[in-house]
Design a protein around this motif. Structure first.
Motif, PDB file in Angstrom:
ATOM      1  N   THR A 408      95.703  15.973 123.942  1.00 55.57           N
ATOM      2  CA  THR A 408      96.436  15.967 122.681  1.00 55.57           C
ATOM      3  C   THR A 408      97.359  17.164 122.554  1.00 55.57           C
ATOM      4  OG1 THR A 408      94.636  17.126 121.647  1.00 55.57           O
ATOM      5  CG2 THR A 408      94.652  14.727 121.420  1.00 55.57           C
ATOM      6  N   ASN A 409      97.017  18.266 123.242  1.00 60.58           N
ATOM      7  CA  ASN A 409      97.890  19.437 123.232  1.00 60.58           C
ATOM      8  C   ASN A 409      98.142  19.929 121.816  1.00 60.58           C
ATOM      9  OD1 ASN A 409      99.360  21.381 124.440  1.00 60.58           O
ATOM     10  ND2 ASN A 409     101.262  20.207 124.483  1.00 60.58           N
ATOM     11  N   GLU A 410      97.055  19.992 121.025  1.00 61.53           N
ATOM     12  CA  GLU A 410      97.171  20.508 119.657  1.00 61.53           C
ATOM     13  C   GLU A 410      97.620  21.965 119.691  1.00 61.53           C
ATOM     14  OE1 GLU A 410      97.017  19.056 116.730  1.00 61.53           O
ATOM     15  OE2 GLU A 410      96.100  17.250 117.534  1.00 61.53           O
ATOM     16  N   VAL A 411      98.273  22.377 118.632  1.00 56.81           N
ATOM     17  CA  VAL A 411      98.555  23.807 118.493  1.00 56.81           C
ATOM     18  C   VAL A 411      97.237  24.519 118.253  1.00 56.81           C
ATOM     19  CG1 VAL A 411      99.761  25.517 117.124  1.00 56.81           C
ATOM     20  CG2 VAL A 411     100.780  23.276 117.504  1.00 56.81           C
ATOM     21  N   MET A 412      97.049  25.642 118.937  1.00 52.86           N
ATOM     22  CA  MET A 412      95.761  26.327 118.876  1.00 52.86           C
ATOM     23  C   MET A 412      95.687  27.156 117.599  1.00 52.86           C
ATOM     24  SD  MET A 412      93.389  25.780 120.839  1.00 52.86           S
ATOM     25  CE  MET A 412      91.762  26.427 121.094  1.00 52.86           C
ATOM     26  N   SER A 413      95.283  26.514 116.525  1.00 51.31           N
ATOM     27  CA  SER A 413      95.170  27.265 115.266  1.00 51.31           C
ATOM     28  C   SER A 413      93.818  27.975 115.239  1.00 51.31           C
ATOM     29  CB  SER A 413      95.286  26.310 114.086  1.00 51.31           C
ATOM     30  OG  SER A 413      94.251  25.349 114.185  1.00 51.31           O
ATOM     31  N   LEU A 414      93.654  28.807 114.245  1.00 52.64           N
ATOM     32  CA  LEU A 414      92.402  29.569 114.129  1.00 52.64           C
ATOM     33  C   LEU A 414      91.218  28.621 113.988  1.00 52.64           C
ATOM     34  CD1 LEU A 414      91.307  32.443 113.933  1.00 52.64           C
ATOM     35  CD2 LEU A 414      91.391  32.214 111.446  1.00 52.64           C
ATOM     36  N   GLU A 415      91.429  27.516 113.253  1.00 49.41           N
ATOM     37  CA  GLU A 415      90.346  26.559 113.053  1.00 49.41           C
ATOM     38  C   GLU A 415      89.876  25.996 114.398  1.00 49.41           C
ATOM     39  OE1 GLU A 415      93.133  26.522 111.394  1.00 49.41           O
ATOM     40  OE2 GLU A 415      92.666  26.653 109.260  1.00 49.41           O
ATOM     41  N   TRP A 416      90.856  25.647 115.214  1.00 53.10           N
ATOM     42  CA  TRP A 416      90.481  25.074 116.505  1.00 53.10           C
ATOM     43  C   TRP A 416      89.740  26.092 117.357  1.00 53.10           C
ATOM     44  CZ3 TRP A 416      89.501  20.507 117.682  1.00 53.10           C
ATOM     45  CH2 TRP A 416      90.252  19.425 117.218  1.00 53.10           C
ATOM     46  N   ILE A 417      90.182  27.355 117.283  1.00 55.18           N
ATOM     47  CA  ILE A 417      89.497  28.385 118.071  1.00 55.18           C
ATOM     48  C   ILE A 417      88.038  28.473 117.642  1.00 55.18           C
ATOM     49  CG2 ILE A 417      89.388  30.857 118.577  1.00 55.18           C
ATOM     50  CD1 ILE A 417      92.400  30.907 118.314  1.00 55.18           C
ATOM     51  N   ILE A 418      87.835  28.514 116.342  1.00 54.08           N
ATOM     52  CA  ILE A 418      86.460  28.603 115.829  1.00 54.08           C
ATOM     53  C   ILE A 418      85.666  27.369 116.250  1.00 54.08           C
ATOM     54  CG2 ILE A 418      85.064  28.618 113.730  1.00 54.08           C
ATOM     55  CD1 ILE A 418      87.349  30.191 112.421  1.00 54.08           C
ATOM     56  N   TYR A 419      86.323  26.219 116.128  1.00 55.49           N
ATOM     57  CA  TYR A 419      85.661  24.959 116.457  1.00 55.49           C
ATOM     58  C   TYR A 419      85.211  24.935 117.911  1.00 55.49           C
ATOM     59  CZ  TYR A 419      84.873  19.977 116.039  1.00 55.49           C
ATOM     60  OH  TYR A 419      84.302  18.763 115.997  1.00 55.49           O
ATOM     61  N   THR A 421      84.832  27.459 119.975  1.00 53.11           N
ATOM     62  CA  THR A 421      83.810  28.463 120.248  1.00 53.11           C
ATOM     63  C   THR A 421      82.442  27.947 119.825  1.00 53.11           C
ATOM     64  OG1 THR A 421      85.520  29.984 119.542  1.00 53.11           O
ATOM     65  CG2 THR A 421      83.410  30.933 120.106  1.00 53.11           C
ATOM     66  N   GLY A 422      82.421  27.312 118.641  1.00 51.81           N
ATOM     67  CA  GLY A 422      81.161  26.754 118.166  1.00 51.81           C
ATOM     68  C   GLY A 422      80.610  25.723 119.125  1.00 51.81           C
ATOM     69  N   CYS A 423      81.522  24.892 119.601  1.00 54.76           N
ATOM     70  CA  CYS A 423      81.141  23.862 120.570  1.00 54.76           C
ATOM     71  C   CYS A 423      80.499  24.501 121.799  1.00 54.76           C
ATOM     72  CB  CYS A 423      82.409  23.134 120.984  1.00 54.76           C
ATOM     73  SG  CYS A 423      82.235  21.384 121.041  1.00 54.76           S
ATOM     74  N   GLY A 424      81.171  25.551 122.311  1.00 54.09           N
ATOM     75  CA  GLY A 424      80.656  26.252 123.487  1.00 54.09           C
ATOM     76  C   GLY A 424      79.289  26.848 123.221  1.00 54.09           C
ATOM     77  N   LEU A 425      79.109  27.423 122.031  1.00 51.97           N
ATOM     78  CA  LEU A 425      77.823  28.042 121.706  1.00 51.97           C
ATOM     79  C   LEU A 425      76.718  26.987 121.646  1.00 51.97           C
ATOM     80  CD1 LEU A 425      78.805  30.686 119.033  1.00 51.97           C
ATOM     81  CD2 LEU A 425      77.992  31.076 121.355  1.00 51.97           C
ATOM     82  N   LEU A 426      77.051  25.824 121.069  1.00 52.52           N
ATOM     83  CA  LEU A 426      76.052  24.758 121.010  1.00 52.52           C
ATOM     84  C   LEU A 426      75.659  24.313 122.407  1.00 52.52           C
ATOM     85  CD1 LEU A 426      77.143  22.448 118.078  1.00 52.52           C
ATOM     86  CD2 LEU A 426      75.009  23.683 118.331  1.00 52.52           C
ATOM     87  N   GLN A 427      76.681  24.200 123.274  1.00 48.66           N
ATOM     88  CA  GLN A 427      76.386  23.785 124.642  1.00 48.66           C
ATOM     89  C   GLN A 427      75.506  24.818 125.328  1.00 48.66           C
ATOM     90  OE1 GLN A 427      80.430  23.347 125.783  1.00 48.66           O
ATOM     91  NE2 GLN A 427      80.366  21.116 125.722  1.00 48.66           N
ATOM     92  N   ALA A 428      75.841  26.094 125.110  1.00 42.04           N
ATOM     93  CA  ALA A 428      75.035  27.155 125.717  1.00 42.04           C
ATOM     94  C   ALA A 428      73.608  27.092 125.191  1.00 42.04           C
ATOM     95  CB  ALA A 428      75.653  28.513 125.421  1.00 42.04           C
ATOM     96  N   ALA A 429      73.481  26.782 123.905  1.00 45.55           N
ATOM     97  CA  ALA A 429      72.137  26.679 123.324  1.00 45.55           C
ATOM     98  C   ALA A 429      71.349  25.570 123.998  1.00 45.55           C
ATOM     99  CB  ALA A 429      72.242  26.412 121.830  1.00 45.55           C
ATOM    100  N   LEU A 430      72.041  24.452 124.218  1.00 45.28           N
ATOM    101  CA  LEU A 430      71.385  23.312 124.872  1.00 45.28           C
ATOM    102  C   LEU A 430      70.937  23.685 126.278  1.00 45.28           C
ATOM    103  CD1 LEU A 430      70.787  20.407 124.149  1.00 45.28           C
ATOM    104  CD2 LEU A 430      72.864  19.743 125.332  1.00 45.28           C
ATOM    105  N   LEU A 431      71.740  24.516 126.930  1.00 42.81           N
ATOM    106  CA  LEU A 431      71.430  24.899 128.310  1.00 42.81           C
ATOM    107  C   LEU A 431      70.255  25.855 128.369  1.00 42.81           C
ATOM    108  CD1 LEU A 431      74.649  25.539 130.349  1.00 42.81           C
ATOM    109  CD2 LEU A 431      72.761  24.059 130.905  1.00 42.81           C
ATOM    110  N   THR A 432      70.262  26.837 127.483  1.00 35.52           N
ATOM    111  CA  THR A 432      69.256  27.896 127.601  1.00 35.52           C
ATOM    112  C   THR A 432      67.927  27.465 127.005  1.00 35.52           C
ATOM    113  OG1 THR A 432      70.237  28.810 125.615  1.00 35.52           O
ATOM    114  CG2 THR A 432      70.813  29.853 127.698  1.00 35.52           C
ATOM    115  N   ASP A 433      67.977  26.675 125.935  1.00 34.88           N
ATOM    116  CA  ASP A 433      66.736  26.319 125.268  1.00 34.88           C
ATOM    117  C   ASP A 433      66.197  25.019 125.846  1.00 34.88           C
ATOM    118  OD1 ASP A 433      64.647  26.188 123.607  1.00 34.88           O
ATOM    119  OD2 ASP A 433      65.766  25.501 121.865  1.00 34.88           O
ATOM    120  N   LYS A 434      65.319  25.163 126.816  1.00 31.98           N
ATOM    121  CA  LYS A 434      64.800  23.959 127.469  1.00 31.98           C
ATOM    122  C   LYS A 434      63.784  23.242 126.594  1.00 31.98           C
ATOM    123  CE  LYS A 434      67.065  24.135 131.280  1.00 31.98           C
ATOM    124  NZ  LYS A 434      66.710  25.118 132.300  1.00 31.98           N
ATOM    125  N   THR A 435      63.202  23.965 125.641  1.00 32.83           N
ATOM    126  CA  THR A 435      62.145  23.366 124.839  1.00 32.83           C
ATOM    127  C   THR A 435      62.703  22.842 123.522  1.00 32.83           C
ATOM    128  OG1 THR A 435      61.674  25.501 123.883  1.00 32.83           O
ATOM    129  CG2 THR A 435      60.377  24.851 125.801  1.00 32.83           C
TER     130      THR A 435
END
Lengths: 883, 148
Positions: A408-419, A421-435
């Motif tokens: 889509t090549n959206e303009v990288m607004s602050l909202e998207w950056i936050i979004y 980053t949040g996505c990445g953090l959730l993925q990292a949580a899924l990876l690290t928390d096996k239980t």
């Protein structure tokens, strides 16, 4: 800046998504840490622990990579082919012993994967190791925490002696009473370890009180890696092993029990999993059964023979023939009790109800018990390739979302950056928390992804409505390029296309280049005009030397089969000299190979200095600095010294096997080339700088592949000049896998270029990061070099601007990720396929590594450009002024 | 119909180009020479041979080829049939290579056969499309004149 942040954040998302998928797909076996104890079983009357100790001592000789057909004696009369001569019938002592009936030979089946670590795990614990453990092969802390016969022996105060491979020590720290272990990592070292441990073994048998002696010989394995089976050195090594085994049997005391078993390496072909076993006892004559024995069957057998409890997680069935006839029922009974106990525990702990149906019924006769055990074994074997669908789906969904967001090549607004980053953090949580028992992180992640996908779809629809579609715009290479990449990715669903992927990629890349060529003709300045003669047709086609460059690219791509490394599934495929193992060639072939490398190096050197040296000296002359052109001239003289050193290195490494001198030449070359590269960089001549930086790479690839790498670089450079910016992304997305094959790789675990790990590094160094990096670089050279294609493309195009480059990178990233996603999808769909561990899983691993390396180098390039780009632009402006 | 020497030159040249292209795209270099030659002959027979009969002069032939490369100019209906026919024959031969890697072990998977079949099927499809196209163009032109 915005585009850089976008690529950076989405790259992180993609990496995490790949890891999430990997977590679900390459599942680890769940270990049960319980240990057996003497009170577990109803002991034989009058015994404290399970069974009466049958022998005072067991001598277990492990010979790495000794195939079944290496071991069996053959008739004098049978004809051996020339290749077979070196490895068949070389073990004369064993032949004699077999004929006299003292020893018995059987077939031993190893369970794949057959890498050393997995085999040792299976041989001591009796479990079935899984595929993912293959990755742990080089990690130093691979302690076996499950129950094993080594642990049991140490527990009961029996001495265990270990001789040989030091992998054992990392598996069982502090559990051996005596050790003589040596580094096993250096494959160039054929004899040291074996020569050291052979006398110690003799000494140990005569003088020590060890109950179990394990001697692990590596010579055959290293020889197989270095020279292949059909080589005179292999015959020597086999004869030496034969002598050692013969001597051992002679010096055995009457209550010793000897056993030789062999394990192999790498994949799961018939040759690799069929090993030989040789058993000898002074007490009674043993005749091994005709049917193949499983490797794990050794574990309960040794345990019971030595009067130890069988390891808790063992799944093997005891080899009854090693006991005297009256003990068969008791031994099988003990074994059955243990397997049943394990199955019940496993079923209860890991919620595996299916096992109950097998354990619920009591089996009383020996046949029934054996039958039940084999059924439990089969069931668990299947279940340990059980996949975690939740992780697989989350991984694929994340990948799809990342692709859609990039498109889509959206303009990288602050909202998207936050979004993001949040996505990445959730993925990292899924990876690290096996239980993650209630799946909250997963649910949250899926919701986030769904929202993002929806937004991307809306934005894409919006854009799609604005585009006007005509047949002519659909037929341009700009549309067809990505379509070709996607067709290639989809073709990976069929195992035949994975096997012949090299040809498929080459065909597609050639088609794309042809399309680009036609497109170029369409948009050239020279218009068709009268008179229409055949000569004019030639002139029209060859304007700007298009036809010549096109033909050169096509020929360069066509040369791939010369350097192709065949996998065993390919029918009618020959691996030519360049990508064979250096040791498996005759001396003449090696010399030919070296001359070939020398010739190609000379051509490369000449042409680099002819085209790039001149071009810059011209601009230098205009700026009236004569000294700098002299520097280039001096550099061109020193470049021949480099080539001499490269050739010397190959001579030392492959012809005279002089490791220390080879290392010395490698070190000196890297220092000199670095200095020259810096000098060239100062001159502002980046092409020559790159040329010097490539010198150590040539050494890394070895003499066989030097022509391959030169041709590949030449093709890359030509493509960078030939293909215009609109089509470069799809071209590179095809060029990267092509380079993988062109440089003599194939997506098979056993073809990982381990040789690269030892270039310039003396064996046995503690630093293991560097060899790993070398191997990764060797594997993924095409992904790294493709970045330079993009950067040189952006330099050569007139309107050089950072957003353009970033967009090209984004496009390439999208195409690479699409392919990675589809390989993920393929391996998850085909997870019950017969070929999954042989074709699809390795393909998935190699594709992911290629993508990951590409992502890393793309990000590195972008960041570098952002911070040092100013300098770039300044120098560019200067050159433009000069012109 | 081109004159004989011109036609001979034209046909040999295109045959050589097809042969070289086939080898570049992965046809075996040393072995299977006859197979590649057959393939090149088939491609020539579908594309260059009709051209020999269609064009009256060498100039016009070269002009049409140039126009094909540069995507401009308007060929006559007959010439457009030839162009579609040859382009689709190439595409058919190109696409037919897809069956080579498959491990079905059928006799028709041997090297030149799929490409030969693809070439002829492509040629037929090309002719069909070209004729439909001409028909549609004529129809629209007829409708336009009718409206006036």
């Amino acid at each position: 800046m915005g585009s850089i942040i976008r690529i950076l954040l989405v790259s992180i998302n993609i990496l995490l998504a790949l890891f999430i998928f990997q977590n679900g797909f390459l599942l680890k076996r769940q270990e049960i840490l319980s240990k057996s104890s003497c009170s577990d079983a109803h002991a034989q009357p009058g015994q404290t622990c399970w069974m009466k100790q049958q022998y005072q001592r067991v001598i277990l000789i492990l010979v790495d990579a000794l195939r079944y057909d290496f071991l069996i004696p053959i008739d004098e009369n049978t004809k051996k082919s020339k290749e077979e001569w070196y490895y068949r019938g070389q073990m004369k002592n064993i032949e004699k012993l077999v004929k006299s009936g003292n020893v018995s030979i059987g077939t031993l089946l190893a369970d794949p994967p057959t890498t050393t670590l997995q085999r040792l795990k299976a041989l001591t614990t009796g479990t079935l190791p899984t595929f993912i453990d293959a990755g742990d092969n080089f990690s130093p802390d691979a302690v076996i925490s499950e129950d094993s016969f080594v642990y049991q022996a140490a527990q009961l105060g029996k001495n265990v002696t270990l001789l040989g491979d030091d992998t054992w020590l990392s598996l069982f720290p502090n559990q051996f009473s005596k050790t003589a272990a040596y580094d096993s990592f250096d494959i160039n070292d054929l004899n040291t370890v074996d020569d050291k441990i052979a006398p110690i073994l003799q000494d140990e048998m005569l003088n020590s009180n060890s109950s179990i002696i394990i001697a692990h010989f590596l010579g055959v394995d290293h020889c197989g890696h270095k020279f292949g089976p059909s080589h005179p050195v292999m015959a020597d090594t086999l004869r030496k092993m034969d002598r050692i085994i013969g001597q051992t049997i002679e010096t055995m005391k009457s209550d010793d029990h000897g056993m030789t078993s062999t394990g192999d390496h790498g994949g799961e072909s018939e040759n690799e999993i069929r090993a030989g076993i040789l058993v000898h006892s002074k007490k009674h004559q043993i005749i091994l059964p005709e049917r193949p024995i499983h490797q794990i069957d050794i574990v309960p057998t040794i345990s019971l023979l030595m009067g130890l409890p069988i390891p808790f997680s063992n799944l093997g069935t005891v080899i009854t023939q090693l006991f005297t006839r009256d003990l068969w029922e008791i031994a099988v009974g003990m074994n059955y009790e243990q397997v049943k106990r394990f199955a019940e525990t496993y079923a209860a702990q890991k919620n595996f109800g299916e096992l109950h149906s097998h354990t619920i019924r009591d089996s009383n006769t020996m046949e029934e018990q054996l039958d039940t055990m084999s059924r439990i074994q089969t069931l668990l074997r299947v279940s340990w390739t059980q996949f975690d669908d939740a992780y697989i789906n989350a991984g694929i969904f994340s990948l799809v979302e990342a692709i859609m967001f990039l498109i889509t090549n959206e303009v990288m607004s602050l909202e998207w950056i936050i979004y993001r980053t949040g996505c990445g953090l959730l993925q990292a949580a899924l990876l690290t928390d096996k239980t993650d028992s209630d799946g909250s992180a997963r649910t949250l992640l899926l919701m986030t992804l769904a929202v993002s996908c929806l937004s991307s779809i809306i934005s894409m629809c919006h854009k799609a409505l604005q585009i006007r579609i005509s047949i002519k715009s659909m037929l341009s290479a700009k549309v067809i390029g990505p379509i070709l990449v996607i067709i290639h990715s989809i073709s990976l669903f069929s195992n035949s296309y994975v096997v012949y992927e090299a040809q498929v990629v080459r065909y597609f890349l050639q088609s794309l280049v042809t399309l680009v060529f036609l497109e170029k003709l369409r948009s050239t300045a020279l218009r068709p005009r009268k008179p229409f003669k055949l000569n004019f047709l030639w002139k029209f086609v060859n304007q700007d030397q298009n036809l010549i460059i096109f033909t050169l690219i096509m020929v360069g791509l066509r040369s791939e089969p010369i350097f192709h490394r065949c996998r065993e599934e390919e029918v009618g495929c020959d691996t030519y000299y360049p990508s064979r193992q250096a040791g498996s060639l005759t001396r003449d072939a090696q010399v030919v190979r070296l001359l070939f490398a020398l010739g190609s190096l000379a051509v490369a050197n000449l042409s680099v200095f002819k085209y790039y040296g001149l071009r810059d000296t011209k601009s230098q002359i205009e700026s009236n600095s004569k000294r700098s052109s002299e520097t280039i001239r001096i550099l061109s003289a020193t470049s021949w010294l480099h080539i001499a050193i490269i050739v010397l290195h190959s001579v030392f490494a492959s012809l005279t096997h002089d490791v220390s001198r080879a290392n010395l030449s490698a070190h000196s070359l890297s220092v000199i080339s670095l200095i020259c590269a810096v000098l060239a960089w100062r001159e502002g001549n980046s092409a020559i700088c790159a040329h010097f930086l490539l010198m150590p790479v040539y050494i890394l690839f070895g003499d066989g592949l030097i022509p391959a790498i030169i041709i590949f670089i030449a093709v890359s450079v030509l493509i960078a000049e030939f293909v215009s910016r609109e089509f470069i992304a799809s071209t590179i997305a095809l060029l990267i896998p092509l380079g993988f094959y062109h440089l003599g790789h194939s997506p098979v675990i056993s073809s990982i270029p381990w040789n690269a790990a030892f270039v310039g590094i003396p064996g046995g160094t503690a630093l293991r990061v560097l060899p790993a990096l070398f191997v990764l670089f060797h594997l993924n050279f095409s992904a790294i070099s493709s970045i330079f294609v993009i950067s040189s493309e952006s330099e050569s195009s007139q309107k050089m601007s950072a957003p353009n480059t970033a967009w090209t990178l984004t496009e390439t990233l999208v195409l690479m990720t699409i392919r990675a996603t589809l390989t993920c999808l393929v391996s998850s769909i085909h997870r019950r396929h017969l070929m999954v561990w042989k074709i699809f899983a390795p393909k998935f691993i190699f594709e992911c590594i290629l993508t990951i390396v590409f992502i890393f180098s793309a990000n590195f390039f972008l960041i570098y450009r952002q911070f040092f780009g100013e300098k770039f632009k300044n120098s560019e402006a200067k050159i433009n002024k000069l012109h | 119909m081109l004159s004989l020497p011109v036609a001979a030159r034209f046909v040999t040249l295109s045959w050589a180009v097809f042969y070289i292209l086939a080898v570049l795209f992965g046809a075996p270099f040393f072995s299977d020479i006859i197979a590649t030659a057959v393939l090149a002959t088939a491609l020539t027979a579908v594309s260059a041979l009709p051209a020999v009969f269609l064009f009256d002069s060498e100039e016009r032939a070269v002009e049409v080829i140039l126009q094909l490369f540069s995507c401009e100019g308007n060929p006559t209906p007959k010439e457009s049939v030839l162009l579609f026919n040859s382009v689709f024959a190439f595409l058919g031969a190109w696409a037919a290579a897809a069956v080579h890697p498959l491990d079905w072990d059928r006799w028709w998977q041997r090297y030149p056969l799929p490409s030969l079949v693809g070439c002829f099927i492509g040629a037929v499809i090309g002719i069909f499309i070209a004729i439909t196209r001409i028909f549609v163009i004529k129809r629209t032109a007829y409708n336009k004149t009718k409206k006036r």
